[in-house]
Design an enzyme around this catalytic site. Structure first.
Site, mmCIF file in Angstrom:
data_model
loop_
_atom_site.group_PDB
_atom_site.id
_atom_site.type_symbol
_atom_site.label_atom_id
_atom_site.label_comp_id
_atom_site.label_asym_id
_atom_site.label_seq_id
_atom_site.Cartn_x
_atom_site.Cartn_y
_atom_site.Cartn_z
ATOM 1 C CB SER A 30 4.573 41.452 30.561
ATOM 2 O OG SER A 30 3.346 41.694 29.892
ATOM 3 C CB THR A 162 50.608 46.119 15.363
ATOM 4 O OG1 THR A 162 52.030 46.046 15.383
ATOM 5 C CG2 THR A 162 50.158 46.946 14.168
ATOM 6 C CG HIS A 163 51.160 42.405 18.066
ATOM 7 N ND1 HIS A 163 50.456 41.231 18.143
ATOM 8 C CD2 HIS A 163 51.520 42.553 16.762
ATOM 9 C CE1 HIS A 163 50.411 40.665 16.937
ATOM 10 N NE2 HIS A 163 51.039 41.456 16.084
ATOM 11 C CB SER A 284 40.868 58.150 44.799
ATOM 12 O OG SER A 284 41.085 57.261 45.874
ATOM 13 C CE LYS A 290 44.268 56.838 40.582
ATOM 14 N NZ LYS A 290 43.591 55.669 41.155
ATOM 15 C CG ASN A 292 40.142 57.281 39.349
ATOM 16 O OD1 ASN A 292 41.344 57.114 39.226
ATOM 17 N ND2 ASN A 292 39.532 57.294 40.538
ATOM 18 C CD GLU A 297 38.219 53.243 34.897
ATOM 19 O OE1 GLU A 297 37.517 52.979 35.894
ATOM 20 O OE2 GLU A 297 39.362 53.720 34.967
ATOM 21 C CD GLN A 329 5.051 38.090 30.053
ATOM 22 O OE1 GLN A 329 3.894 37.942 29.663
ATOM 23 N NE2 GLN A 329 5.412 37.968 31.323
#
Length: 465
Positions: A30, A162-163, A284, A290, A292, A297, A329
């Protein structure tokens, strides 16, 4: 970390006469991950040696030699001059073997009245205390960032959902303060886990305690534990302190994932509520337009990894009889990984909260959709007309249908259309149909009105920071 190779394993004295199989050299050690416990291992060994000398179990000269040798080993490791050996399996035997090279015979007396079983779990508990303290500090900093940004936006209107449907107007500050509460509970759970972790198993030995006249209370006190563990078998057999910490990390990761999901949505073309700078976005390789939200994420994605660590350890311990088994272990790698992963995610989230640019106009435009002040109309009917809420709800639904058919908001719907539904509706109703009025009217404790949110921020500053 370097590795040295040697011949047959001589750790077990006369009982074993041949070297282990090659595959055992891969599956058994270990040291590849528990080398991280070197500070804790050395600290616990120093206290154990002092206790042995204090109790007259070893001589003071041996204790002094052990103390000096362990200090040298600590310095060697921190200066990257220590050679870790896979043949010695773990951090405990690596330290002990090097101690023998340095001080000779006294090193052999250090392991009196202890086992690697209680030694390992003591090291882990010491490591966990520091890890929890470190994690708590970065979660507190995330709360600080959220509270600061909430203070900037106590009057910035946005839709509450909501939803994933527009529900009622809220403020962005109120929305951010919801996460302050979530992360506060995470800190409370971590504090509880730390309290239950902070008991000392050293002295439980292999499983039955020891015949030597040790002082476990002295050892516990010297290592900063609240008390020694009560049962020697439980001391070495249990891993629920690690499981509990992994649950705390998993719950924290889930909360991080939720805010990461919202950041991702808010950055999207469908919302555009916020923008992240170049510091927390990527481009991208094929689409030059783009931007991102990769940091968000990745925080969302790493949650599965943290929860997986919890599940892995639960499955490891679920069928183990008393007391120590080599399966245990497998407790350290998920623990190390989960703590490192969730701390990284907390720090990334803090960075995004401080970095994001809010777009109030875009948030406000969403309040023209979904009839978010319909509840305010129903409440007005209850207050002004003495109408039971269920009846008011029914009337409001019909008014909403009229507005929807005409393609307008409730505040833009003509009074005649409303009175066609119920003649008790008067011109006064328009005073409650603006989103600003809706938000300002929500003055109940914990509500979204700017006044109440400012009070909540003051309480949060006092409570969490």
């Amino acid at each position: 970390m370097s590795e040295q190779k040697s011949g047959a394993n001589k750790m077990w004295g006369g009982r074993f006469t041949t070297a282990p199989a090659e595959i055992m050299k891969k599956i058994n050690p270990s040291i590849g991950f528990d080398y991280r416990l070197y500070r804790q291992d050395i600290a616990a060994s120093k206290v154990h040696a002092r206790m042995l000398a204090r109790q007259g179990i070893i001589g003071e000269a041996d204790n002094e030699a052990i103390q000096a040798g362990l200090d040298q080993i600590l310095k060697e490791i921190e200066e990257s001059r220590f050679t870790f050996s896979v043949d010695l399996e773990d951090i405990h035997m690596n330290v002990e073997a090097r101690l023998k090279e340095i001080v000779g015979e006294p090193a052999g007396r250090l392991h009196t009245a202890r086992s690697r079983n209680d030694q390992a779990v003591t090291d882990v508990r010491l490591w966990m205390r520091d890890a929890i303290d470190g994690l708590d500090a970065v979660v507190q900093e995330l709360q600080r960032a959220l509270i600061e940004r909430a203070g900037e936006h106590v009057e910035t209107l946005m839709p509450g959902f909501t939803h994933m449907q527009v529900a009622q107007p809220v403020t962005f500050g109120h929305h951010l303060m919801a996460y302050v509460e979530m992360f506060g509970r995470d800190r409370q759970r971590l504090a509880g886990a730390r309290e239950r972790t902070n008991i000392c198993p050293l002295g439980a030995a292999a499983l039955a305690g020891t015949a030597f006249p040790i002082d476990r209370h002295f050892t516990a006190e010297q290592l900063g534990f609240s008390a020694p563990t009560e049962n020697s078998m439980d001391s070495v057999a249990s891993r629920d302190h690690i499981v509990e910490l992994l649950f705390c990390c998993s719950m924290l990761a889930v909360h991080l994932s939720r805010i990461a999901e919202e950041i991702t949505l808010w950055c999207s073309d469908g919302f555009r509520f916020i923008a992240l700078s170049d510091a927390f976005t990527t481009g991208s390789s094929i689409m030059p337009q783009k931007r991102n939200p990769d940091a968000a994420e990745l925080v969302r994605g790493k949650t599965g990894r943290v929860v997986g660590s919890l599940n892995a350890l639960l499955m490891t311990v679920k069928g183990l009889p008393m007391t120590f088994m080599k399966d245990m272990q497998e407790d350290k790698e998920p623990m190390f990984d989960a703590l490192e992963t969730v701390q990284l995610c907390v720090e990334a989230t803090t960075g995004m909260i401080r970095d994001l640019t809010v777009r109030p106009d875009q948030m406000r435009s969403f309040l023209e959709r979904g009839f978010p002040t319909a509840t305010d109309l129903a409440d007005w009917l209850v207050r002004e007309g003495g109408i039971p809420f269920r009846d008011a709800h029914h009337i409001t639904a019909k008014v909403v249908a009229r507005a929807e058919a005409k393609g307008c908001t409730l505040s833009a719907l003509d009074i005649e259309s409303m009175r066609d539904v119920d003649p008790r509706i008067t011109e006064k109703v328009y005073s409650v149909l603006a989103p600003e009025h809706s938000v300002n009217s929500r003055r109940s404790y914990g509500g979204t009105s700017p006044e109440v949110v400012r009070e909540a921020i003051a309480r949060a500053n006092a409570r969490w920071l």
